[in-house]
Design a protein around this motif. Structure first.
Motif, PDB file in Angstrom:
ATOM      1  N   LEU A   1       0.837  -1.203   0.000  1.00 29.69           N
ATOM      2  CA  LEU A   1       0.000   0.000   0.000  1.00 29.69           C
ATOM      3  C   LEU A   1       0.871   1.251   0.000  1.00 29.69           C
ATOM      4  CD1 LEU A   1      -2.838  -0.951   2.499  1.00 29.69           C
ATOM      5  CD2 LEU A   1      -3.101  -0.485   0.065  1.00 29.69           C
ATOM      6  N   LEU A   2       1.901   1.243   0.822  1.00 30.13           N
ATOM      7  CA  LEU A   2       2.810   2.390   0.885  1.00 30.13           C
ATOM      8  C   LEU A   2       3.505   2.624  -0.451  1.00 30.13           C
ATOM      9  CD1 LEU A   2       4.378   2.024   4.424  1.00 30.13           C
ATOM     10  CD2 LEU A   2       2.942   3.896   3.595  1.00 30.13           C
ATOM     11  N   LYS A   3       3.910   1.570  -1.097  1.00 28.58           N
ATOM     12  CA  LYS A   3       4.583   1.706  -2.394  1.00 28.58           C
ATOM     13  C   LYS A   3       3.660   2.364  -3.415  1.00 28.58           C
ATOM     14  CE  LYS A   3       7.545  -2.375  -1.964  1.00 28.58           C
ATOM     15  NZ  LYS A   3       7.790  -3.720  -2.493  1.00 28.58           N
ATOM     16  N   PHE A   4       2.418   1.910  -3.467  1.00 24.43           N
ATOM     17  CA  PHE A   4       1.512   2.425  -4.485  1.00 24.43           C
ATOM     18  C   PHE A   4       1.023   3.835  -4.187  1.00 24.43           C
ATOM     19  CE2 PHE A   4       1.348  -2.065  -5.629  1.00 24.43           C
ATOM     20  CZ  PHE A   4       1.600  -1.953  -6.978  1.00 24.43           C
TER      21      PHE A   4
ATOM     22  N   ILE B   1      -3.361   5.357  -7.315  1.00 26.45           N
ATOM     23  CA  ILE B   1      -4.491   5.234  -6.393  1.00 26.45           C
ATOM     24  C   ILE B   1      -5.385   4.048  -6.748  1.00 26.45           C
ATOM     25  CG2 ILE B   1      -6.495   6.432  -5.420  1.00 26.45           C
ATOM     26  CD1 ILE B   1      -3.613   7.451  -4.589  1.00 26.45           C
ATOM     27  N   ASP B   2      -5.521   3.730  -8.034  1.00 30.22           N
ATOM     28  CA  ASP B   2      -6.352   2.582  -8.407  1.00 30.22           C
ATOM     29  C   ASP B   2      -5.799   1.296  -7.798  1.00 30.22           C
ATOM     30  OD1 ASP B   2      -8.127   4.141  -9.873  1.00 30.22           O
ATOM     31  OD2 ASP B   2      -6.979   3.898 -11.727  1.00 30.22           O
ATOM     32  N   GLU B   3      -4.503   1.081  -7.921  1.00 28.68           N
ATOM     33  CA  GLU B   3      -3.884  -0.117  -7.349  1.00 28.68           C
ATOM     34  C   GLU B   3      -3.926  -0.057  -5.821  1.00 28.68           C
ATOM     35  OE1 GLU B   3      -2.571  -3.848  -7.594  1.00 28.68           O
ATOM     36  OE2 GLU B   3      -3.019  -2.614  -9.339  1.00 28.68           O
ATOM     37  N   PHE B   4      -3.730   1.133  -5.258  1.00 30.56           N
ATOM     38  CA  PHE B   4      -3.823   1.316  -3.813  1.00 30.56           C
ATOM     39  C   PHE B   4      -5.200   0.878  -3.308  1.00 30.56           C
ATOM     40  CE2 PHE B   4      -5.190   3.866  -0.203  1.00 30.56           C
ATOM     41  CZ  PHE B   4      -4.159   3.671   0.707  1.00 30.56           C
ATOM     42  N   LEU B   5      -6.245   1.329  -3.981  1.00 32.90           N
ATOM     43  CA  LEU B   5      -7.604   0.988  -3.557  1.00 32.90           C
ATOM     44  C   LEU B   5      -7.882  -0.505  -3.716  1.00 32.90           C
ATOM     45  CD1 LEU B   5      -9.527   4.081  -4.946  1.00 32.90           C
ATOM     46  CD2 LEU B   5      -8.930   3.584  -2.561  1.00 32.90           C
ATOM     47  N   GLU B   6      -7.341  -1.113  -4.770  1.00 28.12           N
ATOM     48  CA  GLU B   6      -7.499  -2.556  -4.965  1.00 28.12           C
ATOM     49  C   GLU B   6      -6.851  -3.318  -3.806  1.00 28.12           C
ATOM     50  OE1 GLU B   6      -8.365  -6.268  -6.253  1.00 28.12           O
ATOM     51  OE2 GLU B   6      -9.176  -4.414  -7.107  1.00 28.12           O
ATOM     52  N   LEU B   7      -5.630  -2.930  -3.459  1.00 26.24           N
ATOM     53  CA  LEU B   7      -4.930  -3.590  -2.351  1.00 26.24           C
ATOM     54  C   LEU B   7      -5.624  -3.337  -1.016  1.00 26.24           C
ATOM     55  CD1 LEU B   7      -1.196  -2.971  -3.277  1.00 26.24           C
ATOM     56  CD2 LEU B   7      -2.411  -5.145  -3.286  1.00 26.24           C
ATOM     57  N   GLU B   8      -6.158  -2.150  -0.848  1.00 29.22           N
ATOM     58  CA  GLU B   8      -6.879  -1.841   0.395  1.00 29.22           C
ATOM     59  C   GLU B   8      -8.105  -2.743   0.519  1.00 29.22           C
ATOM     60  OE1 GLU B   8      -7.887  -0.361   4.026  1.00 29.22           O
ATOM     61  OE2 GLU B   8      -5.989  -0.157   2.974  1.00 29.22           O
ATOM     62  N   GLY B   9      -8.776  -2.983  -0.592  1.00 30.84           N
ATOM     63  CA  GLY B   9      -9.913  -3.906  -0.585  1.00 30.84           C
ATOM     64  C   GLY B   9      -9.484  -5.313  -0.202  1.00 30.84           C
ATOM     65  N   GLN B  10      -8.356  -5.760  -0.754  1.00 32.59           N
ATOM     66  CA  GLN B  10      -7.834  -7.080  -0.408  1.00 32.59           C
ATOM     67  C   GLN B  10      -7.477  -7.151   1.080  1.00 32.59           C
ATOM     68  OE1 GLN B  10      -4.609  -8.336  -2.979  1.00 32.59           O
ATOM     69  NE2 GLN B  10      -5.677  -7.589  -4.788  1.00 32.59           N
TER      70      GLN B  10
END
Length: 119
Positions: free
Chosen positions: A27-30, A36-45
């Motif tokens: 999350l920190l990397k993204f 932000i799209d990848e960040f939100l995907e990882l946050e969902g996971q």
């Protein structure tokens, strides 16, 4: 629940904490890359993982171990960074959005119509 099942569940609890740690690092990397799209995907996971962790009773047993406490101490500052950076990104995004709306062309059309009228 048999001893074998308990050991397997504790192993899963450990794996869940390790995965949570890894997802937090990602999350920190993204967010640093402003992806932000990848960040939100990882946050969902990560949220799904937290739900699974809560559903596993052995999570609380594993949480009490020294090993878990050490991992939690590594996770906490990362979580704080994620929260801080996400809030900073959100504030910046809101500010940019407000700036864009301040220059919204719809307001100039009405002024242009007034100025273009023949009296």
């Amino acid at each position: 629940m048999s001893d074998k099942d308990t050991k397997a569940a504790l192993k899963q609890a450990k794996a869940n904490f390790e995965l949570y740690h890894m997802l937090t690092q990602e999350l920190l990397k993204f967010i640093d890359k402003n992806d932000i799209d990848e960040f939100l995907e990882l946050e969902g996971q990560r949220n799904d993982l937290v739900t699974r962790m809560k559903e596993l009773p052995e999570t609380e047993i594993y949480r009490k171990t020294e090993e878990c406490q050490q991992l939690v101490q590594r996770i906490k500052p990362l979580d704080m960074q994620v929260i801080y950076k996400a809030k900073a990104w959100l504030n910046k995004s809101r500010q940019q959005n407000a700036t864009v709306h301040a220059y919204d062309l719809q307001n100039t059309y009405t002024l242009g119509n007034i100025l273009n009228k023949k009296y």
